[in-house]
Design a protein around this motif. Structure first.
Motif: not given
Length: 304
Positions: A57-62, A66-74
């Motif tokens: 559901h975080l995808a760009s077309d939803q 996603l950037a918020e999640q990937r910030k945590v992952e990074l």
């Protein structure tokens, strides 16, 4: 930030996870040896594919989060590597992942539709100025980024190359943007590389093990993609196998983008660790240091 480390390394990457894939082991090695490692990530990775179904559901077309999640992952990946100095170019959210499409020839190209603030559309001087300020603050002796094709043609990788290359020049000009700090000239610039010889060796092991899906369509004895480089063109080979587990932990942290299951990552448990713990570089500017018996620098700071 006051930086007192004698050796200082700056890496410029396009998206969260690029750094761990390309130079994760080297980053962990240099941190452990007391060098100051700075990572600049140019986008939030908003257009990435999501491998975790419950986060789809975080995808760009939803929801486009996603950037918020990937910030945590990074952030978690950097903890795994021991890197404490990580920045987003111009601040988090300044430049958006541009996305990409596949060309019939098998390399990436810009997508048909690109957001207004996509990194691919960034003004080169404006984006470079953000990096000039970092260079003049950190004063790295070594810069690592992509080659002119961004490895495989991704528009954000190409733009990261352009921005890093331009900023490195501008940062050393005494009369340029005095407000961004005192001038600093980077002694050596490297482009990340993957060894063709190592790739063929790894492909043969996979095929011999019955795996025909990993790197599907790639023949150990056939033509290889543009991001694979013959070793005669490679300048440095950093053996960081002692930091292989840190790299793998960093890769696992990027859970929405990378899966470490399957035969390819299983190779890391034996001689296949060469595919993960030994990382290769092409020198772009500066003078190579002493070479080993195989004709490689073994340290990016060699000769400095």
């Amino acid at each position: 930030m006051t930086i007192t480390a004698g050796r200082r390394l700056l890496l410029v990457h396009a998206h969260p996870d690029d750094e761990s894939i390309g130079q994760g082991a080297s980053m962990a090695k240099y941190v452990a040896e007391g060098a100051h490692v700075t990572l600049v990530t140019c986008t939030g990775g908003e257009e990435g594919e999501i491998l975790v179904p419950e986060l789809a559901h975080l995808a760009s077309d939803q929801e486009d989060r996603l950037a918020e999640q990937r910030k945590v992952e990074l952030a978690n990946a950097m903890k795994a590597l021991g890197v404490t100095d990580h920045r987003y170019l111009g601040g988090f959210g300044r430049y958006r992942d541009s996305g990409m499409a596949w060309h019939p020839d098998g390399h990436a190209v810009a997508a048909d539709q690109v957001h207004d603030n996509a990194f691919w559309r960034a003004d080169l001087t404006e984006a470079a100025d953000h990096l000039v300020a970092v260079i003049r603050e950190v004063r790295p002796q070594v810069l690592v980024t992509y080659d002119q094709f961004g490895g495989y043609g991704h528009p954000d990788h190409i733009q990261a190359h352009r921005v890093a290359t331009y900023a490195a020049v501008l940062a050393g000009v005494p009369s340029y943007r005095e407000d961004l700090g005192a001038p600093w000239t980077i002694a050596k610039t490297y482009w990340g590389a993957m060894s063709a010889e190592r790739m063929r060796e790894g492909l043969r092991k996979l095929r011999d093990a019955g795996d025909t899906t990993t790197f599907e369509g790639m023949d150990p004895d056939g033509p290889l993609p543009p991001f694979i480089t013959p070793e005669r063109l490679i300048s440095a080979r950093v053996d960081a196998r002692d930091y292989l587990e840190a790299k793998l932990d960093a890769l696992r942290a990027h859970a929405t983008q990378i899966t470490t299951d399957g035969p390819f990552f299983a190779l890391s448990n034996n001689e296949g660790s060469l595919a993960f713990g030994v990382e290769f570089y092409r020198i772009a500017t500066g003078t190579p240091g002493p070479l080993d018996e195989d004709g490689f620098e073994t340290d990016l700071f060699a000769g400095l």
